[in-house]
Scaffold this active site. Structure first.
Site, PDB file in Angstrom:
ATOM      1  CB  SER A  26      -0.058 -35.050  26.634  1.00  0.00           C
ATOM      2  OG  SER A  26      -0.647 -34.202  27.616  1.00  0.00           O
ATOM      3  CE1 TYR A  41       2.383 -30.805  24.405  1.00  0.00           C
ATOM      4  CE2 TYR A  41       0.421 -31.295  25.674  1.00  0.00           C
ATOM      5  CZ  TYR A  41       1.773 -31.457  25.447  1.00  0.00           C
ATOM      6  OH  TYR A  41       2.503 -32.288  26.267  1.00  0.00           O
TER       7      TYR A  41
HETATM    8  P1  NAD Z   1      11.331 -30.535  28.108  1.00  0.00           P
HETATM    9  O1  NAD Z   1      11.059 -29.226  27.449  1.00  0.00           O
HETATM   10  O2  NAD Z   1      11.967 -30.549  29.427  1.00  0.00           O
HETATM   11  O3  NAD Z   1      12.179 -31.465  27.117  1.00  0.00           O
HETATM   12  C1  NAD Z   1      11.853 -31.574  25.749  1.00  0.00           C
HETATM   13  C2  NAD Z   1      13.120 -31.774  24.953  1.00  0.00           C
HETATM   14  O4  NAD Z   1      12.762 -31.904  23.564  1.00  0.00           O
HETATM   15  C3  NAD Z   1      14.099 -30.605  25.053  1.00  0.00           C
HETATM   16  O5  NAD Z   1      15.398 -31.055  25.377  1.00  0.00           O
HETATM   17  C4  NAD Z   1      14.052 -29.983  23.667  1.00  0.00           C
HETATM   18  O6  NAD Z   1      15.285 -29.384  23.269  1.00  0.00           O
HETATM   19  C5  NAD Z   1      13.710 -31.189  22.816  1.00  0.00           C
HETATM   20  N1  NAD Z   1      13.156 -30.786  21.519  1.00  0.00           N
HETATM   21  C6  NAD Z   1      12.247 -29.813  21.268  1.00  0.00           C
HETATM   22  N2  NAD Z   1      12.042 -29.698  19.955  1.00  0.00           N
HETATM   23  C7  NAD Z   1      12.839 -30.611  19.348  1.00  0.00           C
HETATM   24  C8  NAD Z   1      13.074 -30.976  18.007  1.00  0.00           C
HETATM   25  N3  NAD Z   1      12.464 -30.334  16.995  1.00  0.00           N
HETATM   26  N4  NAD Z   1      13.950 -31.962  17.753  1.00  0.00           N
HETATM   27  C9  NAD Z   1      14.609 -32.601  18.758  1.00  0.00           C
HETATM   28  N5  NAD Z   1      14.428 -32.287  20.059  1.00  0.00           N
HETATM   29  C10 NAD Z   1      13.557 -31.303  20.348  1.00  0.00           C
HETATM   30  O7  NAD Z   1       9.922 -31.260  28.149  1.00  0.00           O
HETATM   31  P2  NAD Z   1       9.391 -32.563  28.918  1.00  0.00           P
HETATM   32  O8  NAD Z   1       8.410 -32.082  29.904  1.00  0.00           O
HETATM   33  O9  NAD Z   1      10.498 -33.441  29.333  1.00  0.00           O
HETATM   34  O10 NAD Z   1       8.564 -33.205  27.723  1.00  0.00           O
HETATM   35  C11 NAD Z   1       8.893 -34.442  27.109  1.00  0.00           C
HETATM   36  C12 NAD Z   1       7.653 -34.967  26.438  1.00  0.00           C
HETATM   37  O11 NAD Z   1       6.655 -35.185  27.431  1.00  0.00           O
HETATM   38  C13 NAD Z   1       7.034 -34.022  25.410  1.00  0.00           C
HETATM   39  O12 NAD Z   1       6.582 -34.762  24.300  1.00  0.00           O
HETATM   40  C14 NAD Z   1       5.866 -33.428  26.153  1.00  0.00           C
HETATM   41  O13 NAD Z   1       4.842 -32.989  25.300  1.00  0.00           O
HETATM   42  C15 NAD Z   1       5.439 -34.596  26.999  1.00  0.00           C
HETATM   43  N6  NAD Z   1       4.633 -34.239  28.169  1.00  0.00           N
HETATM   44  C16 NAD Z   1       5.154 -33.458  29.142  1.00  0.00           C
HETATM   45  C17 NAD Z   1       4.363 -33.132  30.228  1.00  0.00           C
HETATM   46  C18 NAD Z   1       4.873 -32.264  31.357  1.00  0.00           C
HETATM   47  O14 NAD Z   1       4.068 -31.843  32.189  1.00  0.00           O
HETATM   48  N7  NAD Z   1       6.163 -31.994  31.439  1.00  0.00           N
HETATM   49  C19 NAD Z   1       3.047 -33.594  30.313  1.00  0.00           C
HETATM   50  C20 NAD Z   1       2.561 -34.399  29.283  1.00  0.00           C
HETATM   51  C21 NAD Z   1       3.375 -34.719  28.218  1.00  0.00           C
END
Ligand code: NAD
Length: 253
Positions: free
Chosen positions: A141, A154
């Site tokens: 991130s 986080y």
């Molecule tokens: P999201 O919440 O849309 O998707 C995350 C998915 O991970 C979900 O389907 C959830 O069910 C799954 N998950 C959660 N805990 C789990 C576990 N213990 N085992 C298996 N699956 C699990 O989120 P996103 O925005 O698509 O995030 C994806 C990645 O990107 C994450 O690592 C997040 O930290 C990172 N990220 C997101 C953003 C943002 O702004 N969306 C920014 C920086 C980093």
């Protein structure tokens, strides 16, 4: 077809960045193992891939559990006979300053975000080495690099992913394994929507954040998926141990 005949695991593929990337990998010819803790949404991802005549199957897996992650790799090898690409992408966000973070919240965040990457790499690397090499992509991130309000656990988990990725790249380069990170800025996914919905004044918070972007907007999941595809393909054949920030210039000023 940049991933023809490749086998890829995508964790967190039931939603957001993982779902979009799973679809893109499949469209580029990969067989995709759709991994998530949520059965319903992950099966929707699989259905949407199969409807286009592409290959995917679902494995319900909690990335924080070693036994689940070991089984994830074993079942992938059982079905496809190899593993080429691992996208460690599942994650959660608990938005709190450190004083208000409970031990349970700290552990949950670190266990899913960072330990999940540890398990994924620990169990996938032997399979990749057996197969002559592989590619690991980890979702960190922008908060691994800059501060933002109330992101103690986080940001710590994401900083750990950057360091761990570098170490894996170093230790396994001689086995033809490349490992890289993507550090997204705000990407419009359910995770981001939940975060803003939980704020007292969501619109004010969204404006506060978008104003910090030189590009004055958030990113789309496909803008991360395209970078994951680049890192998963031979287009990035001399890139390892790196972090690619995909964040519309958020960290440049
Ligand atoms: P999201 O919440 O849309 O998707 C995350 C998915 O991970 C979900 O389907 C959830 O069910 C799954 N998950 C959660 N805990 C789990 C576990 N213990 N085992 C298996 N699956 C699990 O989120 P996103 O925005 O698509 O995030 C994806 C990645 O990107 C994450 O690592 C997040 O930290 C990172 N990220 C997101 C953003 C943002 O702004 N969306 C920014 C920086 C980093």
């Amino acid at each position: 077809m940049k991933l023809k005949n490749k086998v890829a695991i995508v964790t967190g593929a039931g939603s957001g960045i993982g779902r979009t990337t799973a679809r893109m990998f499949a469209a580029e010819g990969a067989s995709v193992v759709v991994v998530d803790i949520e059965k319903k949404t992950a099966e929707e991802t699989v259905d949407s891939i199969r409807k286009r005549g592409q290959d995917a199957f679902f494995l319900r897996t909690d990335v924080s559990k070693g036994s689940d992650m070991e089984a994830m790799v074993a079942q992938t090898i059982q079905k496809y006979g190899k593993l080429d690409i691992l996208f460690n992408n599942a994650g959660i966000d608990i938005a709190k300053p450190i004083v208000e973070t409970t031990e349970a919240e700290w552990d949950r965040t670190l266990n899913i975000n960072l330990k999940g990457v540890f398990w994924g790499c620990k169990f996938s690397l032997p399979a990749m080495m057996d197969g002559g090499g592989g590619i690991i992509i980890n979702t960190a991130s922008i908060l691994a690099h800059v501060a933002s309000p109330n992101q103690a656990a986080y940001s710590a988990s994401k900083g750990g992913i950057v360091a761990l990725t570098r170490q894996i790249a170093y230790d396994y380069a001689s086995y033809n394994v490349r490992a890289n990170c993507i550090s997204p800025g705000d990407i419009m996914t359910p995770m981001a929507k939940n975060f803003f919905d939980s704020c007292e004044d969501p619109e004010e918070r969204m404006k506060f954040f978008t104003d910090r972007y030189p590009m004055k907007r958030f990113g789309e999941p496909s803008e991360i998926a395209r970078v994951a595809l680049f890192l998963a393909s031979d287009d990035s054949s001399f890139i390892t141990g790196q972090v690619i920030k995909v964040e519309g210039g958020f960290s440049i000023w």
